[in-house]
Design an enzyme around this catalytic site. Structure first.
Site, PDB file in Angstrom:
ATOM      1  N   SER A 491      53.833  32.025  23.858  1.00 12.54           N
ATOM      2  CA  SER A 491      53.679  32.989  24.951  1.00 12.54           C
ATOM      3  C   SER A 491      52.192  33.150  25.303  1.00 12.54           C
ATOM      4  CB  SER A 491      54.332  34.308  24.534  1.00 12.54           C
ATOM      5  OG  SER A 491      54.476  35.143  25.626  1.00 12.54           O
ATOM      6  N   ASP A 579      64.490  30.986  29.044  1.00  9.45           N
ATOM      7  CA  ASP A 579      63.403  31.958  28.965  1.00  9.45           C
ATOM      8  C   ASP A 579      63.210  32.630  30.327  1.00  9.45           C
ATOM      9  OD1 ASP A 579      61.015  33.352  28.667  1.00  9.45           O
ATOM     10  OD2 ASP A 579      60.023  31.750  27.563  1.00  9.45           O
ATOM     11  N   HIS A 611      62.955  33.284  25.269  1.00 10.13           N
ATOM     12  CA  HIS A 611      61.516  33.287  25.044  1.00 10.13           C
ATOM     13  C   HIS A 611      61.141  33.181  23.566  1.00 10.13           C
ATOM     14  CE1 HIS A 611      57.441  33.839  26.288  1.00 10.13           C
ATOM     15  NE2 HIS A 611      57.287  34.971  25.655  1.00 10.13           N
TER      16      HIS A 611
END
Ligand SMILES: *[C@@H]1O[C@H](CO)[C@@H](O)[C@H](O)[C@H]1NC(C)=O
Ligand SMILES: *[C@@H]1O[C@H](CO)[C@@H](O)[C@H](O)[C@H]1NC(C)=O
Ligand SMILES: *[C@@H]1O[C@H](CO)[C@@H](O)[C@H](O)[C@H]1NC(C)=O
Ligand SMILES: *[C@@H]1O[C@H](CO)[C@@H](O)[C@H](O)[C@H]1NC(C)=O
Length: 634
Positions: A491, A579, A611
């Site tokens: 991320s 995601d 995610h």
């Protein structure tokens, strides 16, 4: 209640352990689901069990199964919520009613529509990891007659969750999240407009908290007199320092936002309160929170006296019941152990009893680094901030010559690497890598100023902080090999990993990134948290925002894609096909940029993952592939 990954079955198993403290007996038994609740007086256990896609509510006592309701067959509502955002399972005082949250029945939620045609109407949900959460309803089951009812009177345009019984069990208190003109993702976002409500069984509803605030985690004192909850502001950084507010008659703030923590002092509240956090006399509250590179447990006495209770590296308070606290303690070389201890009265010392020694410990060496940015990298608006990092080194027996270093970067960016057990870090150390986990400015545990300092500075301040931490570690420890450096992160940590190999192409030898942000300008239209896309680059957000070339340019300029042509390090990309936070097309953009330059890249695509890439098979697959990639290129 515990969970453990079972790699052979490819799933997570849930079990419960019970200790009888006086005789030191421990019993483990298998549970089938993660959601269960024990009643306070008779010790009944309510369990939600899943069989063939149907949900059953079971009530157990010491004689065995006492009652079982097929919630699917009762058909009063859709699936029961078991997530941490909305989910709850709360016993009434008389122990014959249970409160929970479930998806509304399709036929009730669409009652104004005309049958057939509404099937293709778009239905908003709560975003990443909450895609099956759209219209929650508060439900009560009466265990005496087996009747399930859906409470009426929740105001329109809000989603209720985190419900609990008010004293007397004739009304419930819940958090309601506003849909506003449309919904923004909720997971990991403590900045969404929400309020506390009280709803009675006749359907009268009143709002208990202020307007334009974000509230969560209501917790009622045992005597029923006082309600505490967390409060934060709407918009801005999506995870911030929160205040702890108290309502007993009137509302007051018990613990305010901490802008600049003093050394050794309480550093603010950044995460959810445990489901039980009150002392038996309703005078004290206990919880744990981030403080610099640690996780500490704090006690709040109503006169605002705050004290760290212990100096164990990482101590997470799980619960406190009748003043018996249960904490989970760990450190980078010691897997979690449970400890229990009674909350001491003023002036008394606290003693912890360890329930179970850890399964194993490791002879890794670990240290905490305090890092001061060099003068040119001070933030002019928030001057004088420092940050930290945790360095874990493999057993000396493993290393001949200098040790390769993996720079592990957390996501968020407003989250933390506490000095606690992390199996990825431990796995890497066991395989002979040193691991540096960096809490760059903007991480939680360093005060609200640190969080705000990163706004508008992503892609520069955070990148330089990680680089400064790496240089500091290499200078302090000559056993680390500056020629064998890897970066790893997911991320925002993936965003930073890709920035580092792009901005320092001769420094890092290899990169592995999970669902990284690659081009914030193209991410804008697809992310479930569009507000953060603007905020992170220093723009104000409003729901009716139309993108401007100025905003898009700022997003592009701060993105790793602009450095892609310089990348030399081989890049491993791990992407979740579902995601909703950071679209997998982000990773694909970098994949194409690298492919077209014949720069080594490998892409792993997990079609069913979101995610967090947290499905058991996926976790194992990602870890093994990351390790192979590091071995191959270091
Ligand atoms: C629960 O109800 C559903 C729907 O009526 C049914 O298909 C299922 O077999 C029931 N499950 C059990 C264990 O009775
Ligand atoms: C939903 O529809 C089913 C069958 O059509 C019905 O049995 C049930 O009572 C309805 N639920 C509610 C809450 O109206
Ligand atoms: C709500 O609060 C935020 C910051 O806390 C502010 O930016 C916004 O303008 C406020 N909105 C309203 C409608 O007052
Ligand atoms: C280890 O750290 C990473 C990065 O912050 C995090 O995503 C992961 O959940 C952690 N794992 C454990 C077991 O704590």
């Amino acid at each position: 209640d515990w969970s453990q990954t079972n790699l052979v079955r490819g799933s997570r198993v849930f079990y419960s352990q019970q200790w009888t403290l006086i005789t030191d007996i421990c019993v483990s038994l298998l549970l089938l689901r993660s959601l269960s609740a024990v009643s306070p007086i008779r010790g009944l256990r309510a369990v939600i069990r899943e069989t063939g896609g149907h949900q059953l509510l079971e009530i157990w006592d010491c004689h065995g199964l006492r009652k079982c309701l097929n919630l699917t067959a009762l058909n009063k509502h859709g699936r029961l919520y078991e997530d941490a955002q909305f989910g709850c399972l709360s016993w009434s005082e008389c122990e014959n009613k249970l409160l929970y949250v479930a998806e509304k029945s399709r036929n009730t939620s669409k009652e104004t529509d005309d049958g057939e045609s509404d099937r293709s109407v778009y239905c908003e949900d709560w975003g990443e990891a909450l895609t099956s959460k759209s219209s929650p309803a508060i439900c009560v089951v009466n265990l005496q007659n087996g009747a399930v009812s859906v409470l009426q009177g929740v105001p329109p345009g809000i989603s209720p969750g985190q419900a609990l019984w008010a004293p007397g069990s004739q009304s419930v208190v819940f958090v309601g999240w506003y849909h506003e003109p449309f919904r923004l993702g909720l997971k990991f976002c403590s900045n969404r407009r929400s309020a506390l409500f009280k709803l009675d069984l006749e359907g009268h509803c009143e709002c208990l908290s202020g307007d334009n605030l974000s509230v969560s985690c209501p917790r009622l004192s045992p005597d029923g007199s006082t309600l505490i909850y967390l409060q934060g502001q709407v918009f801005g950084p999506h995870n911030q320092c929160l205040s702890l507010d108290l309502k007993s008659g009137k509302t007051s703030t018990l613990l305010d936002v901490v802008n600049r923590p003093q050394p050794g002092e309480f550093a603010g509240v950044y995460e959810a309160l445990p489901s039980r956090c009150w002392s038996a006399d309703s005078q004290r509250v206990v919880f744990s929170s981030a403080r610099r590179n640690w996780k500490v447990t704090s006690k709040v006495v109503c006169d605002l006296d705050i004290r760290g209770l212990d100096t164990v590296p990482s101590m997470l308070l799980l619960t406190v019941q009748r003043d018996l606290m249960v904490v989970c303690c760990s450190s980078p070389n010691t897997p979690p152990t449970l400890r229990v201890g009674f909350l001491p009265s003023a002036g008394e010392a606290l003693t912890w009893q360890t329930l179970q020694e850890p399964v194993m410990t490791f002879d890794f060496h670990w240290t905490v680094l305090d890092v001061t940015p060099p003068p040119g990298q001070d933030n002019t608006q928030y001057s004088g901030l420092d940050f930290g990092a945790v360095l874990v080194k493999p057993s000396p027996a493993l290393s001949e010559g200098r040790i390769p270093l993996v720079v592990f970067i957390h996501g968020g960016p407003h989250s933390q690497f506490p000095a606690e057990w992390n199996c990825t870090t431990a796995g890497l150390a066991k395989l002979g890598f040193a691991v540096l986990m960096v809490n760059y400015r903007g991480s939680t545990g360093f005060g609200q100023d640190s969080i705000l300092s990163l706004i508008g500075q992503i892609g520069s301040q955070d990148v330089k902080d990680v680089q400064t931490a790496v240089l500091t570690a290499l200078q302090n420890d000559l056993t680390l090999d500056p020629k064998r450096l890897a970066v790893l992160g997911g991320s925002h940590g993936g965003f930073l990993s890709c920035h580092l190999v792009g901005q320092y192409p001769d420094f890092y030898r290899v990169c592995a990134a999970r669902n990284p942000v690659i081009n914030a300008a193209t991410l804008l239209g697809t992310s479930d948290i569009v507000d953060w896309r603007y905020t992170s680059v220093g723009f104000q957000y409003s729901y009716d925002q139309i993108p401007t070339s100025e905003a898009l340019a700022a997003m592009l300029e701060k993105s790793p894609i602009t450095h892609a042509a310089q990348i030399k390090a081989p890049v491993l990309l791990m992407l979740g096909g579902k995601d909703r936070r950071v679209s997998p097309h982000q990773g694909l953009e970098l994949y194409k940029a690298l492919k077209s330059r014949a720069s080594p890249v490998r892409l792993l695509w997990f079609a069913e993952d979101g995610h967090s890439l947290s499905r058991v098979d996926t976790q194992a697959n990602c870890f093994l592939n990351t390790v192979l990639w590091l071995f191959q290129h270091l």
